[in-house]
Design an enzyme around this catalytic site. Structure first.
Site, PDB file in Angstrom:
ATOM      1  CB  VAL A   1       0.081  -5.803   4.381  1.00 55.33           C
ATOM      2  CG1 VAL A   1      -1.146  -5.279   5.077  1.00 55.33           C
ATOM      3  CG2 VAL A   1      -0.148  -6.001   2.910  1.00 55.33           C
TER       4      VAL A   1
ATOM      5  CE1 TYR B   1      -4.773   1.548   4.489  1.00 51.96           C
ATOM      6  CE2 TYR B   1      -3.032   0.444   5.706  1.00 51.96           C
ATOM      7  CZ  TYR B   1      -3.594   0.835   4.520  1.00 51.96           C
ATOM      8  OH  TYR B   1      -2.975   0.509   3.351  1.00 51.96           O
TER       9      TYR B   1
ATOM     10  CE1 TYR C   1      -5.303  -1.236  -3.993  1.00 48.75           C
ATOM     11  CE2 TYR C   1      -5.643  -3.604  -4.042  1.00 48.75           C
ATOM     12  CZ  TYR C   1      -5.421  -2.450  -3.334  1.00 48.75           C
ATOM     13  OH  TYR C   1      -5.300  -2.487  -1.967  1.00 48.75           O
TER      14      TYR C   1
ATOM     15  CE  LYS D   1      -3.805   0.694  -0.979  1.00 52.26           C
ATOM     16  NZ  LYS D   1      -4.507   0.279   0.269  1.00 52.26           N
TER      17      LYS D   1
ATOM     18  CB  SER E   1      -0.947   0.009   1.197  1.00 49.23           C
ATOM     19  OG  SER E   1      -1.970  -0.932   0.999  1.00 49.23           O
TER      20      SER E   1
HETATM   21  N1  GLN Z   1      -2.498  -5.663  -1.464  1.00 43.28           N
HETATM   22  C1  GLN Z   1      -3.023  -5.406  -0.158  1.00 43.28           C
HETATM   23  C2  GLN Z   1      -4.530  -5.489  -0.189  1.00 43.28           C
HETATM   24  O1  GLN Z   1      -5.100  -5.059  -1.139  1.00 43.28           O
HETATM   25  C3  GLN Z   1      -2.569  -4.055   0.302  1.00 43.28           C
HETATM   26  C4  GLN Z   1      -3.021  -3.731   1.693  1.00 43.28           C
HETATM   27  C5  GLN Z   1      -2.013  -2.965   2.479  1.00 43.28           C
HETATM   28  O2  GLN Z   1      -0.832  -2.901   2.168  1.00 43.28           O
HETATM   29  N2  GLN Z   1      -2.454  -2.407   3.587  1.00 43.28           N
HETATM   30  O3  GLN Z   1      -5.164  -5.989   0.726  1.00 43.28           O
END
Ligand code: GLN
Length: 313
Positions: free
Chosen positions: A265, A247, A195, A71, A68
């Site tokens: 993650v 988050y 994505y 993003k 993420s």
């Molecule tokens: N690829 C992960 C997902 O879509 C990314 C989530 C993350 O890094 N928080 O769940």
């Protein structure tokens, strides 16, 4: 007053050594095998300054899945393409919910709270995709990240991208839900293809810090001179990272670290000390809300000792 010029190499080396007895702490993401199999004891920290100096410790030259953190880069691209029209389709408020939550989305008629929760990033992927094939959009994102890092040697881990797709039920649910609200302009399969691939970009901590340097330098890459975004946009990207980048752990991260940051993650975090440095940390073990446990602690130590918190002190 903090020291004007902390000895950054000594600082990152000391943070590495202090945390070393706890390497492996936290819970590695196990929703896909390529992440579940990463050595939990990996740890990296890299600091890049606007003067072009890099200070690093640990596994700073080993690529990891940025997940993420990507993003931030897709949002930057979407803003470049659409400007403020991005905000017609995605909000700017912290969610207070897990990154893959669907509950808020129904209340808000498919308009995601912010661009960093999965629903928001999927909407941003839809924007980057507009007018392109998925392959072109993925190529554009990868080229942009290579440009930011000034490094052609950055790639997408195809095994991770495939595994994201195979286990992507919740992301498919989010995307179909938004499509049902008429919020996505491209087919769900195409949007999620984009994505999943940008989440699967692999970078070293050194490359990631370098790619984030424009955010620490008013939107300009201080080393190549390239203007990436206007100063106001860099400021706003930093504001979103501070309020939404972790988050439902964003408040805690602001409280403890006091820097804009974006987690993934895979255990990576990109943090920005405006005017001072871009920082990347990597430690695969996550805390209860899915952010790197030791990575957050490393940033807390660094920000405190260098005197870099944006809140002073
Ligand atoms: N690829 C992960 C997902 O879509 C990314 C989530 C993350 O890094 N928080 O769940």
């Amino acid at each position: 007053m903090p020291p004007a010029e902390p000895d950054l190499q000594a600082l990152v080396a000391r943070i590495h050594d202090e945390l070393a007895p706890r390497f492996g702490a936290g819970k590695v993401a196990d929703y896909i095998p390529p992440l579940a199999h990463v050595d939990p004891r990996k740890f990296a920290i890299a600091v890049v300054t606007p003067e072009g100096e890099t200070f690093a410790a640990g596994d700073a030259d080993e690529p990891f899945s940025i997940q993420s953190v990507s993003k931030v880069f897709t949002l930057t691209l979407a803003l470049g393409r659409l400007g403020d029209r991005v905000w017609d389709r995605v909000g700017r408020e912290p969610s207070g919910d897990p990154f893959n939550s669907i509950v808020q989305l129904e209340h808000e008629q498919g308009r995601p709270r912010n661009p960093f929760i999965n629903a928001g990033a999927i909407t941003v992927a839809d924007m980057v995709l507009a007018g392109h094939t998925p392959r072109e959009a993925i190529g554009e994102i990868l080229r942009f990240v290579r440009f930011l890092a000034d490094d052609e040697d950055i790639a997408i881990d195809q095994a991770v991208a495939r595994a994201e797709h195979e286990t992507g039920d919740r992301n498919f649910a989010l995307a179909h839900f938004m499509h049902g609200f008429g919020r996505l302009t491209n087919p769900v399969a195409h949007v999620l293809g984009v994505y999943f691939h940008h989440c699967a970009i692999a970078m070293t901590a050194r490359q990631l810090a370098r790619a984030g340097l424009f955010l620490a330098a008013g939107g300009r890459d201080p080393l190549t001179g390239a203007r990436v975004v206007a100063p106001a946009r860099a400021r706003r990207l930093n504001a979103l990272m501070l309020t939404c980048g972790h988050y439902d752990g964003s408040g805690e991260f602001a409280f403890k670290v006091g820097l804009p940051g974006k987690s993934g993650v895979g255990g990576g975090i990109l943090a920005v000390a405006p005017g001072r440095a871009a920082i990347a940390v990597w430690s695969p073990g996550l805390n209860a809300v899915g952010n790197s446990l030791l990575g957050s602690e490393a940033l807390e130590l660094l920000a405190a000792r260098a005197g870099w918190s944006i809140f002073g002190g």
